[in-house]
Structure formats: structure tokens, C-alpha cells
Scaffold this active site. Sequence first.
Site, PDB file in Angstrom:
ATOM      1  N   ASP B 306       0.829  -1.205   0.000  1.00 62.65           N
ATOM      2  CA  ASP B 306       0.000   0.000   0.000  1.00 62.65           C
ATOM      3  C   ASP B 306       0.867   1.261   0.000  1.00 62.65           C
ATOM      4  OD1 ASP B 306      -2.280   1.527   0.053  1.00 62.65           O
ATOM      5  OD2 ASP B 306      -2.709   1.211   2.172  1.00 62.65           O
ATOM      6  N   GLU B 309       2.312   4.978  -4.239  1.00 65.75           N
ATOM      7  CA  GLU B 309       2.292   5.910  -5.388  1.00 65.75           C
ATOM      8  C   GLU B 309       3.602   6.679  -5.482  1.00 65.75           C
ATOM      9  OE1 GLU B 309      -0.123   5.659  -3.055  1.00 65.75           O
ATOM     10  OE2 GLU B 309      -1.373   4.379  -4.295  1.00 65.75           O
ATOM     11  N   ASP B 419      -8.756   3.151  -2.835  1.00 65.48           N
ATOM     12  CA  ASP B 419      -9.592   3.567  -1.704  1.00 65.48           C
ATOM     13  C   ASP B 419     -10.865   4.227  -2.198  1.00 65.48           C
ATOM     14  OD1 ASP B 419      -7.578   2.549  -0.219  1.00 65.48           O
ATOM     15  OD2 ASP B 419      -6.755   4.463   0.396  1.00 65.48           O
TER      16      ASP B 419
END
Lengths: 706, 706
Positions: B306, B309, B419
Site C-alpha cells: 500500500d 504511489e 480507496d
Amino acid sequence: MNIKRFTVANPINCHAVVKDIKSEDITKLTKVEIEDKSLIVKLEDEDIVYGLGENVRGINKRGWIFESYCSDDPNHAQDKRSLYGAHNFILISGKEKLGIYIDCPSKVVFDIGYTNLGELKITVVDGEYNLYIINGDTESEITKSFRKLIGQSYVPPKWAFGYQQSRWSYKDEDEVRELAKNFRDKEIPIDCIYLDIDYMERFKNFTLNKESFPNFDKLVVDMKKDGIKLIPIIDAGCKIEKGYEIYEDGIEKGHYCKDEDGKPFVAAVWPGQVHFPDFLDKDARLWFGSKYKFLVDKGIEGFWNDMNEPAIFYSEQGLKKAFDKIEEYKGKNLDIYSFFELKDTILGLSNSNNDYNSFYHNVDGKKVKHNDIHNLYGYNMTKSAAEGLEKIDENKRFLLFSRASAIGAHRYGGIWTGDNTSLWEHLEMNVKMMPNLNMCGYMYTGADTGGFGGNCTPDLLTRWMQWSIFTPLLRNHSAMGTRNQEPFAYDLGTEKSVKNLIDLRYALVPYIYSEFMKATLNDDMMFEPLGFKYSDSTSRTVEDQLLMGDSLMLAPIYKQNSKGRYVYLPEEMLMVKIKNIDEMEFEVMPKGHHYFEANLDEFAIFIKKDKMLPLGKTAKSVESLNNEKLKVIAFVNEKANYNLYDDDGVSKNYKTLKADNLSIEIKYVGNDLKVETVVEGKTTIKELEITAILSNGEVRKINHKI
Amino acid sequence: MNIKRFTVANPINCHAVVKDIKSEDITKLTKVEIEDKSLIVKLEDEDIVYGLGENVRGINKRGWIFESYCSDDPNHAQDKRSLYGAHNFILISGKEKLGIYIDCPSKVVFDIGYTNLGELKITVVDGEYNLYIINGDTESEITKSFRKLIGQSYVPPKWAFGYQQSRWSYKDEDEVRELAKNFRDKEIPIDCIYLDIDYMERFKNFTLNKESFPNFDKLVVDMKKDGIKLIPIIDAGCKIEKGYEIYEDGIEKGHYCKDEDGKPFVAAVWPGQVHFPDFLDKDARLWFGSKYKFLVDKGIEGFWNDMNEPAIFYSEQGLKKAFDKIEEYKGKNLDIYSFFELKDTILGLSNSNNDYNSFYHNVDGKKVKHNDIHNLYGYNMTKSAAEGLEKIDENKRFLLFSRASAIGAHRYGGIWTGDNTSLWEHLEMNVKMMPNLNMCGYMYTGADTGGFGGNCTPDLLTRWMQWSIFTPLLRNHSAMGTRNQEPFAYDLGTEKSVKNLIDLRYALVPYIYSEFMKATLNDDMMFEPLGFKYSDSTSRTVEDQLLMGDSLMLAPIYKQNSKGRYVYLPEEMLMVKIKNIDEMEFEVMPKGHHYFEANLDEFAIFIKKDKMLPLGKTAKSVESLNNEKLKVIAFVNEKANYNLYDDDGVSKNYKTLKADNLSIEIKYVGNDLKVETVVEGKTTIKELEITAILSNGEVRKINHKI
């Protein structure tokens, strides 16, 4: 009596209700259980819950929790609970039908099957309210009773049914003149151009920016000569500035909301620090309302009241506290918890509950905390303006609408549906909102077509216009920093499509105005869910089609890249597929499910059985409309009829005088169609050019002189 | 050769492509115009533009501007341009068909008729890229060529097709055990429970919170005995903390991204200040990948990566500057401009371009600014984990998926779609996303069912599950502070509906796994737009139905309070209306438009002509499935067939071995139906219980022994 009133504790009088109904003993309440501060109604599987006016989600409100709490929240996704209005009327429709109105000035929570699928729970947060229970056999009957309870809705001038162009902001005279010229050169009709906050001198109400609008008076006059009204914005907050007349006058007279210590409360909005006029105080309300004269004297005939939830960027207090708190975070290693606290410190500054709990109103001599009457603030700003304008000319209709609202304000002005976004979902949401707005008394209303925030694409503007040309308020408005979205902001194809739609709107004015006025004067709805008129189970679940006025069913296309859509016909109807005023195709369609095709430059409307649609000509503005000859599209089964209402469009004579009515009837005499017209009052219409479509699809043309 | 490559400037090798294609002279490029850093393609009215993998809006991407730029933006409304993935493949489908792949590590802008309705404009911001132009006669052919170009997609273990329950967070052992017990007690199947960030010691990767998980090893073992795998999260950022092994080891070995001065770059995420491993550096990547062994040694068999990015709450530099700037605002009367600047100072701290431009990677010995390879970061984190896990056991499949991704990463792991929020629109968006994800190589994927942020209502969970039981990754996940949304978090009716759906998912595992594996091994899509198989104009515009595998068409219900929906059948199909495994109704439906009814506890799927759907039994977990006897629903017109793929589900033998295939054929012999089966490899299936529905609606039951 089909309305019962029950009073719980000692609620403030919201002046939302115009009928005097005696309060009954609450222990005699049936169908509704009381549990502490909540009312509970069991919901059956087939029950639909209508209402709540301006809010997110469907026509049917089941499956979410809503709050009536006027909120400045432009990011209105499906998961929001409040928008700008507080409209506490709901209608449960199932085997039993029941209207419930919570007459209350502060927050009310409507849990409609959110916590428990089969339960409606209404919680009045401060526990003081008048509860109205409205019984009736049909949805329409209950709604009408409710509308009569809250009084007749606001009626704007007829020119307010023209096309309106807005943007935050057309910054100076040149830009306004250039914009108007563009419309006139391109022969796109227009009636209003809006002036957003930049027309004022540093965002001060009832001032003019002399640099950008050096000849404001002349601009107003020139525009009006060309059929265009300028509509300035008025904000709730008044700038704190020595020498600024409104500021000083208000301070001197004590017309601003006070803080705990009795000093004028300091919040901040566009101009920085401001005071809020205490619209709940009659004297302050009349005082502020009288200020509109400054602009009316310059020829202004319409206003939009904004930021009156009231929106608060920050309060003096709140900002100080935030800076102190930020100081604590300096030099620290901020983890998830402290970093989000820091963020919330800044984000939480705006429209904070703390602030709403720290200023006060004078309500009939009583000091009342803002939060206890929060939903009445925008309402009373609208009332303030309406009272002020009425004093200037009691028989003249002004255009007036507001962002914040509560039931009651519908008598004084319209509303636009707030700061939406250029999203296909917001077009869809607007469609679903309209009947619920009508139920709550809001007749003169519409969305910012094309979307206020975000960037509108040409196809979204086109599809949105195909819908908006049917809403009473038809305004294209967009925010600073977003892509331009005037009809000519895109390619020539889009310009042509949008022009066609605006021309069509002007052709529709006779019908739209007629339906608007009849619905308003009769306390009826102009936009209805199918389930209000057709009781079959499919009609009851349709969420994206609406009945509009006496003759039409609308089924707008609201999905990007669609080349058509499904539509459900609760009975045989006439589909009118429209490219422009002169290119329409007719198809008689049987009851049931259909799919119709429609490219981006096409859409369809449906004429009900034995109903007709009158269509005028286009014109550069509403006052230039010349409808001596009216086209009529009639779907004739046995006997079609229509009653066209009209009036002078500017005076308030509709309240006292019988209006002008042209009744048209088309019926069979043998195999021939015979047209009969009856005029009550007077009419400008001299000839009807009727296209009658029969059930078998046959088309008959009939000219009828009046 | 149907793929042409053109190299513009000197792009970094993204390792996205696995085929060595010689670069051609760009002046020979046809159909695509080059204009500075942009590629321009004229779009015809009927052209559809597919692609872009994980992004907002429709299957058809026309009418918006998208950016390939991995973004941590949970608020993904229609007006966003990027989500978590950067998937630069698009497919133009019209009279001419064309695939375009931009192989590039940094931002690419796709203006698909946003600025000009009839123009596609692709802008590669830094101007360096490999352009692949893929020709073919059909959409499927082009997609398959592209998929072969980028290499075979990741294959998870078969148990990863079971139901997975997640929440941020199940905070301690007791909560995890209680959760598992709840599923087992209520006989709701489950294969995975997720551990979100709180299982770690203060959010430090590869550590355990000893207070809340004192017996982690035993917990893993106990759960596994009960058929449940625990799936821990791993974040990109590693906490800066003296004594923390990963921190010290990484510093010592120089494995973190550097700032301008060559010092480890300081950002902040969950634990506060962190360093980012330099996944672009092979040594750092292998180093980080080796750390997964810490958890694998405890019995963990799956991970989710997670925040890669990478999400940055703030950087050390950025926070300092923000505090300095805030200082300037103190004591001032902030107006609209200065107040919004203040807000932006704080809001702009996160994921800021400034930060992405101020740290560096070591790419094959070259210092490269992060922004120049931004889209490769999450990709290489996934690769890091995959390489690490492969070293532990080269023949074992691990469950592995990521939030950020770019094409290339699809070979190493799956993705979840980020999300999302508990919105009906996000259910709809997920449906539309699936075929575009498949096109871009993402086969093992799915949305957070019920929605991550926001509050899920019971009806939304039910409808979402009716869709998600068909997606390879079926995970229910929700955020801290939101309403619980486990199957039993609502009323008993909802629990029963959701249990029925999970049972059905387990019965569907043979079909879903078979279709997933065949599509993955053959570089085909598992979810296809109707237009890929049916060329009529209606099929091409359908946005809310999908072909799923060889036999099915899906038409999920994604609107609140719907009691049914419209569906378009491009050919005669068999509608299977489903309440649960044992309650299904069949109806043969002709080609065309239909409306079907389905209450909240019902939905429908469609079996294509001469296709069949095998259905097993449910079980507590995938490894407990016992499918000696398989039910088969067959829609027999002339000759129906199905090929059921299977394998051991845990090893990587599918790469080298022939799989186990059971071919089933049902055909007419005279008026009788004859069943033939052929087994390649082996099969556990001993008997088929066939329900054959004929075109005339006649139902025939056939038992067939294998």
C-alpha cells in the site's frame, strides 16, 4: 381536518405555516411512535419516502440518513447528508400514505432505513418542534394539503423564464457588453446576465466597483434596452470597514448578530472580516431589505442572495485558536494522528459548529443562539429582500432567489440548487431533486446548468440543457478557475445544439409559464414522480423520468456517450423526438418499456394521451416573444384538451385578478377532428396551427383562428 | 507484424514490454499525427475509446481528460483525472481499429474529446517514450497482441478466489479470532482476514505490535488450521527510528531515495517521518523484497502493498515551508484570496509535486528525479515483493496485490482498485473499470466491496456483492471511523442475503477459476464489453453489462431502491434469476431490450447460447471445496460446450505443465440430448448433474458420470 398539529416543548415560531391549526394532545398521535427526541415510523417493503426538497440521492429517499441543516458544501456526493436547504417535509407512500412536516428552526435528522432498513426515524436535535401529520388518499392530495399549509409559492416575473447566463465572474463592463453582443450576434436568446461578487467594491454589499464598472447605471440601461437584465449577487456578510456606510449604519443601529459578550460577532467570508445582519430581528431585516433600493434605483430588477447558510470561512476566534494550535505542531514529527489533526485544524475552520454556537440573534426580544435557529437564517435574508423590494413597488415582481433556504422562504423567493459540479451525476441528481423541491414549495428553481465547480464538457452541457430548458430557472453558471461554458465556449456543433435548445426554450415559454403559474396558484406540483399519477408498481419505482405539467413526461439522457435510453410508458404516449423547433419526429408508443435512440443533438419528450403541447416562436428575449400564432402538438385519443394560462408577467395582479386563459379542446365529430377554444380574460393568440397525432399514428394538420 | 514501435528521445526502460521489437522511423507513423510532445488522432462520431485501466468514468473513455499519474486520491468523483494506477493503453474502435500504448515512466495526458469533441490528444509530459501502435481486425485481436507484448499476468493461489474480509483495522488477536469465529459460527465461508496498519509496531514494516498481537505466530497457525489466511499490509515508507532494523540496515546499505544533496529523503506517512526504499535500484529492491521472509516464516502466504504511489502526507521540507508561510498570515484579516492560500498551504502538503520533484532514484547507476519515473514506483515495489517471495519458494504462488501500479507490474501481482467510497456510483464505476483493467493486463483485481471510505448501507452491500462475487478479488474492506460492513454488521435479512451470495461465490469458484486461468494463460480478457463480441451498434454503446468468461453476461443492479433493471440481449440468452444456490429461475429471452425485476435479495445473470455454467457446492473455504458432483446449467440451442480448466491451485506448474481440463459437450442426437465429456490430465469431478434449458424453454435434467 386532514392535518393534525402536535407541539413538542416550546418551539420558536418559524413562520413557515400560514394556517392556524390547533395543537392536539400528542398522546393521541397514531402511526408514529415517539421515542425520546425521535419519531419512528415502520416502513413496509413497498413504501416510498418522498420529500426533503433539495438533497442528494433519489426521488425515493430510502436507504440514507439526511440532515436538515443548511450547509455550504459544494462537494455534494451521494454520501453527504445536507445541502443548502432545510426542507423538513416527507411523504410516505405505500398501502398507507402519510405526510410528515417537522416545523423546526434547527437541525433535524431523517434516518430513512439507513440504520434499520425497515424504519424511518426522525430526530429533532434540540427537541422543540411543531409536528404536522397530513393524511390523504393520494400523494397529490397530501402534498397539496401541505402546500396550502405553508402558503403560496413565490412568483417571479415572466422574463425570469428566459435564458440566463452567469459566471463567477464577468468582471467588468467590457466583458458584460462583449458577452451580450456575442449572444445577440449569434442570435442566441438571453434575458439575464449575472454579476457575481466582483462587481462590488471589495465584496461589500450594495457598493459598486468603480474601476471595473465605472458606468454601471448606463450599463444597466443599455443592457435593458437590448432585453437583458443584469442580476447582481448580494451576500449575507457585510464587510467590517470604517467609512463603509452599511457597516457603520448597522453597527450604530445594532443590527448585527452578537457574540456571547454582546459585541458584533466577527466572521470572515469573501472580503475578510464581516458582521452578519441579524435577519431574525425584524428591525434588522427591514433595515437590510431597504438597502436593495440602492441597486433598484439604478434599474436592477433581480437579485440572488448567496452565502446565507451562513457560510463562514472562519471566525476571528476560530482563526486565533487555529494559529495557536498550529504553533504546537511546529518542529514535531507528525504521525497519522497529529498530521490529520493539523489538517482538520485548518479545514475545520469553515462552517464550524463552534462558530454556529457562538453568536446570537434577537428573536422577538429574546437572545437566541444561532445554532438554535440555523435553518431560518437564509430564509429570513430572502424575506428581508422580498420585504425591501415590496416596499419599493408592491405590485412589481422582482426576480429573487437564494442559496440557503427553509420551508417558509418559498413564499418570498426561489432557490437555485446550490454550488453543484460539472458531473453527469449532478445532472441526474437535479432531475431527481425537482419533484421533491416542488413538494416543499420550491417552484421557481433549477440547477447551475453545466455545473458550477469543475470543468464542463460540451456533451455534458448539451445533455444538461436538454433537461434544463424545462426547469423554471434556466441558468448556466460556472466558477472561477473552471473552463468557460457559455453556449459558444466550445465547438460550432455544440454552439448550434445549445442555440437550438435555447430557441426551443423560448418556444416553450407559453407552456412552461402556464404550467408554472397553474401549479403555483393551485398549490400543485409542476414536476411529479410517475407514481403520483400512475399507481402501477413500475411507475412507482421509476427514478429518472418525470411528469412535467399537464401534458408532458420527460425522460432526459444523463449518461455520457449515450446514444439513447430506456423509458417506461405508464400508458400509451406520443414520443416527440426533437432536433430543433423545426425538426421533430412523432411516434405513438404503447404502454410499457422502450428504448429510444437519440444522438447528442437529439432528445425526446412524451405527450400524454389526450394532451397537447403549445409551442411559440423563439425571440431574443421573453418580452420580445410574439405568439400571435401558436403551434400545438396534440396527441388525440378521444378528446384532447389544454388550458393555457397567461398574465401580464410583471405585476402581482395574479393574486387578485382572474388570469387570461385560453382553453383548447380537440375532439372527434364523426371521423373529423373539431377544435374549440374558449378565452377567459384576453389573449394575444390569434391562430393555432395544430398538428394532431392520432392513436394510429395518423397526422392531421388543422388551422384554427381564435 | 501487427505491432510497430517508435522511440521518441531516450526513454528509460520501464521493463513493461517483454518482446523485443525493433524501433521504426517515426516519420513513417500513419493515422497518428505528431505535434510537439503530443500525438493526435481524429475521432469519428462512432469511435469508442477503450482502455486506461483503473480510471474513473465509463468503459468508453470519450469526453474527458485523463492523466496517467499514480495518485493517492480517495475522493474519486467523475471529475478526477487519475487514480492509483497508470495504465497507458488505449484502443480506438470504429470503422478502423487501433491500439496505442505509451511506454513511459512519467505523466501522460489523454485528452479524449475533452478539448475538442472529435480529437484524441495524447501528451507525454517529459517527451520521452516508446510508442507502440497495434493493428488488428478486431478489438480482441488488438488487445491480445498488446497483452502478449507486455507478458503474462500474475496468477494467485486458488484460495485467493475465496471471500476475503478486511477493515482498517481488526486491531488485535481477540478481534481477529472473534471475527473468524463469527464467520464459522454463522457458516459464512471465508478464506482471508486482512491485517491493516495496526498489526505493526507503530506502523513499521516487518514488525509486529507485541501488545495487540502477542502470539502472532500461533494466531497465524490457528487461523490457517481453520482455513483462514491472514494477509498483512506492507507500506512503501519505512519509519525513521534508531534501533529499528529496517531503518538502520537501509541507511547503512544506502537503499533509500535521496534528496538533492544525496541524503536520504525525509517524507512522512502513517508513522510520521519515513524514508522511501529506492525500488528502482535493483539492490534496494532485492533488499526490501527479502524482508517479506520475516512474515512468511510465521506462516503468512499473502500480502497487500500500500501507499506506494508513493503517498506522502508531507515532507520535512514542505512542512517547514508551510509553517513559515502560516506565520505570515497570523493576525491578518484574511480575505478570499489569502484564506484560500492558507488552506492550500496545508492541503497542498500532501502528494505535492514539489516533493515528487525533490527526491531521486538510482536507475542503473544514473541519478533520476522521482517525478521522471513516478509511475514505476509502486510497480517496482510489487516486483520487489514478488522477487522476494520467489526466492523463498520459486514454485509457490503467493497472494500479492498493490494499490499503485503501472503496466508491467501486472506480471508480479494484482491490484485492488484503491480507496473507493461507499457510493452506488462507485459500484457502477467498478463494473465499468473491469474490462479496461483486463485490457491492461490486470486480471486479479476487484474493488473494496461495500466501499472503503464512507458508510455502507445494507442494500448497497447486498447489490455490490451481487456483482463482486464474479470478480477474482472479492474483498470487503472499510476504513476507520466508518460503519462496520461485515456480512453480519446489519440486520438478519441482509446477513442472509450476503451469506447466500458468498455461498454462491464458492459454488462459482470452478467457473471463475477456470475462466480466470484460461484468460490469463491465453492473454485474453475475462471481463469484456459487449462490443468486443457483438458488433451491432447497440452492443457497442452498452456501458453497464459485461461478458464474463466464456458463458456469462452480467447485468448488475447498481441503483438504490431499484426493483429491477433494463438489459440488452445481443442474441437470445438464458436468464437465470438467482435468490441462492438452490433457488434459481430460468427464462429464455429473445435478442433485444428487456426489463427484469429483481428485489433486493435477487439478481440475474445470463447464459449465452450453447454455453453452460458449472456450479459446485459451497464450503467453509476454497481448500474445503468438494466438487465430485458438479451442477451444470446449460442453454442448449444446437450444441453446447464448456471447457473447465483446473490445476493444483498452489504451484506454478501451470507455466510448464498441461492443465487439467474437463470438456463437456451437450448435443442433440435426434430429439435427445447427449452428453460427452473428455478429460485431459485429471479431474476430481465424478458426476455432472445437468439442467439443460432448450430454446423453447423446455427443461431437461441429465445425470452424467465421468
